[in-house]
Motif scaffolding. Sequence first.
Motif, PDB file in Angstrom:
ATOM      1  N   PRO A  27       2.849   4.809  48.459  1.00  0.00           N
ATOM      2  CA  PRO A  27       3.950   5.650  48.866  1.00  0.00           C
ATOM      3  C   PRO A  27       3.197   7.292  49.074  1.00  0.00           C
ATOM      4  O   PRO A  27       2.213   7.532  48.446  1.00  0.00           O
ATOM      5  N   LEU A  28       3.742   8.031  49.729  1.00  0.00           N
ATOM      6  CA  LEU A  28       3.252   9.225  50.187  1.00  0.00           C
ATOM      7  C   LEU A  28       2.066   9.196  51.240  1.00  0.00           C
ATOM      8  O   LEU A  28       1.480  10.417  51.321  1.00  0.00           O
ATOM      9  N   THR A  29       1.555   8.145  51.379  1.00  0.00           N
ATOM     10  CA  THR A  29       0.678   8.183  52.753  1.00  0.00           C
ATOM     11  C   THR A  29       1.101   7.527  53.851  1.00  0.00           C
ATOM     12  O   THR A  29       2.120   6.713  53.900  1.00  0.00           O
ATOM     13  N   ALA A  30       0.315   7.791  55.086  1.00  0.00           N
ATOM     14  CA  ALA A  30       0.961   7.399  56.103  1.00  0.00           C
ATOM     15  C   ALA A  30       0.932   6.044  56.150  1.00  0.00           C
ATOM     16  O   ALA A  30       1.707   5.123  56.864  1.00  0.00           O
ATOM     17  N   GLY A  31      -0.156   5.176  55.682  1.00  0.00           N
ATOM     18  CA  GLY A  31      -0.315   3.712  55.386  1.00  0.00           C
ATOM     19  C   GLY A  31       1.038   3.066  54.803  1.00  0.00           C
ATOM     20  O   GLY A  31       1.665   1.846  55.247  1.00  0.00           O
ATOM     21  N   PHE A  32       1.635   3.754  53.783  1.00  0.00           N
ATOM     22  CA  PHE A  32       2.808   3.137  53.464  1.00  0.00           C
ATOM     23  C   PHE A  32       3.999   3.034  54.136  1.00  0.00           C
ATOM     24  O   PHE A  32       4.679   2.149  54.523  1.00  0.00           O
ATOM     25  N   VAL A  33       4.255   4.080  55.006  1.00  0.00           N
ATOM     26  CA  VAL A  33       5.315   4.206  56.080  1.00  0.00           C
ATOM     27  C   VAL A  33       5.086   3.185  57.169  1.00  0.00           C
ATOM     28  O   VAL A  33       5.878   2.577  57.493  1.00  0.00           O
ATOM     29  N   GLY A  34       3.523   3.117  57.768  1.00  0.00           N
ATOM     30  CA  GLY A  34       3.425   2.224  58.675  1.00  0.00           C
ATOM     31  C   GLY A  34       3.693   0.672  58.250  1.00  0.00           C
ATOM     32  O   GLY A  34       4.299   0.039  59.053  1.00  0.00           O
ATOM     33  N   LYS A  35       3.292   0.232  56.958  1.00  0.00           N
ATOM     34  CA  LYS A  35       3.372  -0.967  56.751  1.00  0.00           C
ATOM     35  C   LYS A  35       4.846  -1.334  56.504  1.00  0.00           C
ATOM     36  O   LYS A  35       5.663  -2.226  56.859  1.00  0.00           O
TER      37      LYS A  35
ATOM     38  N   LEU B  19      -8.239   5.512  51.146  1.00  0.00           N
ATOM     39  CA  LEU B  19      -8.154   4.198  50.620  1.00  0.00           C
ATOM     40  C   LEU B  19      -6.684   3.990  50.136  1.00  0.00           C
ATOM     41  O   LEU B  19      -5.975   2.875  50.346  1.00  0.00           O
ATOM     42  N   LEU B  20      -5.927   4.913  49.391  1.00  0.00           N
ATOM     43  CA  LEU B  20      -4.604   4.735  49.051  1.00  0.00           C
ATOM     44  C   LEU B  20      -3.704   4.364  50.152  1.00  0.00           C
ATOM     45  O   LEU B  20      -2.619   3.646  50.108  1.00  0.00           O
ATOM     46  N   GLY B  21      -3.961   5.062  51.326  1.00  0.00           N
ATOM     47  CA  GLY B  21      -3.329   4.773  52.326  1.00  0.00           C
ATOM     48  C   GLY B  21      -3.511   3.401  52.930  1.00  0.00           C
ATOM     49  O   GLY B  21      -2.395   2.838  53.364  1.00  0.00           O
ATOM     50  N   MET B  22      -4.710   2.895  52.899  1.00  0.00           N
ATOM     51  CA  MET B  22      -4.908   1.715  53.486  1.00  0.00           C
ATOM     52  C   MET B  22      -4.269   0.421  52.688  1.00  0.00           C
ATOM     53  O   MET B  22      -3.782  -0.564  52.930  1.00  0.00           O
ATOM     54  N   ILE B  23      -4.206   0.824  51.158  1.00  0.00           N
ATOM     55  CA  ILE B  23      -3.727   0.029  50.210  1.00  0.00           C
ATOM     56  C   ILE B  23      -1.975  -0.131  50.542  1.00  0.00           C
ATOM     57  O   ILE B  23      -1.275  -1.147  50.528  1.00  0.00           O
ATOM     58  N   GLY B  24      -1.646   1.402  50.939  1.00  0.00           N
ATOM     59  CA  GLY B  24      -0.057   1.297  51.111  1.00  0.00           C
ATOM     60  C   GLY B  24       0.694   1.714  50.315  1.00  0.00           C
ATOM     61  O   GLY B  24       1.544   1.526  49.764  1.00  0.00           O
TER      62      GLY B  24
END
Lengths: 694, 519
Positions: free
Chosen positions: B410-418, B403-408
């Motif tokens: 940092p330290l998750t893949a979602g952040f880097v993706g966004k 979920l934190l990744g989907m929020i974006g």
Amino acid sequence: MTWDSLISLPSDAAQVLMVLAFPAVAAILCFLCGNADHGRLARRAAVWMSLILVGLTGILATSFQTSLDPTTRILKRNRFAPIAVPGDPTESRSKNASPRDLSSGTTWTLIPVGAVRPMAREGEAEKRVPNSDIQFYIGVDGLNLWLLPLTSLIGLAAVGLTWKNGQDNPGSFLGWLFLLQFGAIGAFLSFDVVLFFAFFELTLVPALFLIGRYGVGGTKREAARTFFLYTLFGGSLTLVGLLGTVGLNPTPLTTKGSEFLITDDNLGSPKPQAGPITFSIPQLMHNSRVWDLYAAREKAAAIAQRRLADVAVSTARSPAEREFAQTSLAAAEEGIKLAERRSTYQMWLFLALMAGFAVKLPIVPFHGWLPAAYSEAPAGITMFLSAILAKLGAFGILRLAIPLHMNAANDYGLSVFGTLAALGVVYAALCAFAQTDLKRLAAYSSVSHLGLIVLGAFSMSALGMGGAAFHMIAHGLSAGLMFGLLAFLADRFGSLDSNRFGGLMARYPRYSFLMMVAVLAGVGLPGLCNFVGEMGVIASLFDPRVTAKGYGLAAAACAGVFLSAWYSFTFVRKVFFGTERIPDTTDRQIPPDLDLREWSLLSLLALGCLALGILPNSVIRTMEPEIQMLGRIAAETAVFADTDRIDAERIAWETIKKRPDRNVIPEEFQQKGIPTRPPQVGPPGQPNTPSKKN
Amino acid sequence: MLPAVSASTTTAMTDVIRMVIPEVTLVGTACALFAMAATAAGRGATFMTMLAGIFLSAIFAAHFGPLESSLLGSDPASIYHLTIDPTGSASFIRWLSIATAGLLSLLVFRDVVERHAGEFYGCLAVVAAGVSLVGRAHDLVVLYLALEMISIPTYILLYLPARNKAGQEAALKYFLLSILSSAILLFGFSYLYGATGTTNLAAIKDILTGANAQTVSIVTLFGIILTLVGVAFRLAAVPFHFYAPDVYQSGPTGVVGMLAVWPKIAGMTALIKLLGLADANPARQPFDTTTIIPYAIVVLASVSMTLGNLVALLQTNLKRIMAYSGIAHAGYLLTALAVTGSGGSAGIEAIYFYLAAYAFMTLGFFAVIRAIDSPERPVESIDDLAGLAVEKPMLAATLAIALLGMIGIPLTAGFVGKLNIFVAALTAPADSPMGQGFRILAAVMAVNAAIGAVYYLRILTTITFRTALRPFGSACELASTAAVICAGISLVMGIYPKPVVDAARVAAYVVPAAKIAAP
């Protein structure tokens, strides 16, 4: 970023890396301890690790203080120059090397972004252009050096004062606390915009859990959610602002392909080409300055052209001549529009960038999350939120918003955010006066004081920015002390309602003494820490460049200081003097005064307040080069803005002097009467005239 | 138009089969599984065979993968006869599909009905091969076949475990709309073929580029817009998203996880190939990249993410939320695609990275739901997740990371993706006609990311701060394992993203046009 580079790290860079990594390691250890031995293990470990961190940052601050001495550091290149950068390719490995403002970044890449670069061949060293990757670029400079010991000190106090919080799982409570410190220290140390943002956002997660899970109030979940969403919303806009800034300011390159520097020789040279983008804050600072300079020049040339065309239109003697003059006028208008495009875009970026900082700080209309979050969080966490996390916003303004958008900060900083902050100073002070919940009182008082930081920073003078930078640390200590002391009441009586207390002075002399120190520091008594910063901020508003606005803002700031005395002393009178009133405790016993643990931690903070008040110079001197440089560039940018007019006058005048009696109309105009591109008007040596599309 | 077939080209054509050995292995596994279904083999045996097949395919991919591009032959003109292109995105998409296939086999285990186990896993293997083939298709026919290899088994996958009316309705709904979108896609392809006289993607691209330099052709524009519509259905982009909420809500959880991930990977890859954007040179695009196509994509992107996020705010059903969240993520992906038309391969790199990040975040989410969902203790709405952190801390942590990744954060893949998408949008050249448009689009995306955080955070606070109403049953071990793996990958990609970003850059890199002889 290989193991080799990690092992062969110079000692100073390793020290910085250790200060950053230690809280993360501590957090993991705390999580691992969990609830073992009823949490005693985690608590003991946390205290020791906090102490070690205080030691580490203390050693860092004292040892770097000499190498950051202002007598050897002038920052001639007008950009931040961090020292002790891990992975710095050119860093001479000894600590006492001469002027250190030539740091060239780092080689530790996190996310490759730029085009695949061909390897530099030999003999091309001077052509080296800055890296366009997102890097792990951390370092120490005057602005962030003292914030590190402050963070660790407040962290220690928070661990000590939340001894009874997080009963169900102290390990995870303390782990989140250390993670919060990790985020804050990381943001302070970062010199890469994305890295800064990553740490800035990272603080949200620990804060969410600390408030939502370990909070004290009944609405803690809502408070945590509001805090998270508010800050995330601002943060998203900040990210757009940061990356837009990156896109707007690619590294300028000379025709030879090396980095364009502003030197006396270069000033007359044609507009540099846009090179690769960069994420490094020092580099962006420089790039933004170069492009600002050229945008101002282009605008001046276009204005001059318009003025000449105006004259030509009014003095035209034939229809063909008039038509030609009007075409030339239209081209000039177009040129001005093009030249102004940059400043418009910059304004939007500046506003986007400020969104996150304004929420984090908070500046008044964006403070909706604050009262709930501060009053629902455990006392130690409130202390950390107010003393450190709020400083992230202020630090962001000084590190990013102002240096990267000098133009926009000059134009809109004081008029938009300064005005809001001044209103906030008064508004929050009045709110504080109206509170009965002591934690809310302290929270609003904190907002009021933070408004002063914004005012000082956007005064754009060395005095004001210096005052703001100093006030960040001073307010960290005094607000930390204040919230720490309130933790005592919450701990002993489980209540912070000021109506239920009275006459505490007689029963709790030690506690009352420290509270007096905190209150007097907050009020701005000379000799205690807040006085120095507030003085600088208010004085800076009388700067002749901002006089008209400044008097009003200074009046508001003074009113805020006065009001702070009013509500603080009212609070003291009510709670500490008069007849004794103490709410009933559950066990019907009168709780004891501060114990040794609380006494030592809080008096440490109080001593800090006193030391900063008496000897502010050690801190101010370290910041001086950065602050002086920012003030210098701000003044220079303000002159650029005026140059628009001055240059336009000069160019127009020079062209008029050289001009023949009649407007010379090109052949084809006289024959066909079809307007074509008019000849460029501009001073010689400026091939880049504004009508050329850029 | 096309150059004569040279000797080396002929060899290249015969070598085609050697470029798809891992995919052939997957299809072979599927055949074996179908055969096992006839012998009524149990669920466990089928599952082990599936894992063995995926593992074998991974070994082949590691061994033969690097050799494939050497099979291309030295003749640059051979690219006009290839049906399979092992360069570019091929190996990135292959590894992504193998990895996700492995995770999905773990994930769907509880959805599988004992007597249909063979068919179920067989279909899954075919879809995996199809996704991988989309990454290496170099011909309209191959591309269409690969896309159908994804669609057709999906109907079966949706239908096999459907035990109630709603599930069957979902399967039927997906079937009808999917057939329609395939028809539209094929119709669009026919226009592209009609305009160029060839089905080879490189040839189509070069011919259209030449034509586009002179004038905007209505026929090709019509064709590519039909194609866009056909693919947008697979991406679940607004206004082609109507099936998604119902299908997600009623479909079997594991299959819905697959449906959320694979069609997006395949659809984005196909779009990049069809729009000929991988070249990253705005002057050499087969379509009108300054106005119509980018505007269409910009509109699709902004409407998808805004509508997806806003409607998700109103939902309480977990899988329905994920459907709208998937629509919003399609918007983010399309944002990166829109940017690419104006030059700079940053957009394509961002897409590939985001696809990987999205895949692991989404699968992580569905894996947790799959693990704790059971007929006795169904997990349907957000409230059903209350108290997860206390009862199943490990699963709660993995769900929190997803979920934190989907929020974006940092330290998750979602952040880097966004972050990559933002960088691409905000560093796109400002002097293109869309220059300011991309910046506005980036601002829209930032606001959307914040809106999205509201509902992700609602789930997050429910699992961490609230106490359970009813105790959870025992979690499915296999799905839990998949969840933990997903969370681990998501964290690694967030903390040290360089390897995956490098791989995405390789995937986005296309041999510059100058190096290929003109046809």
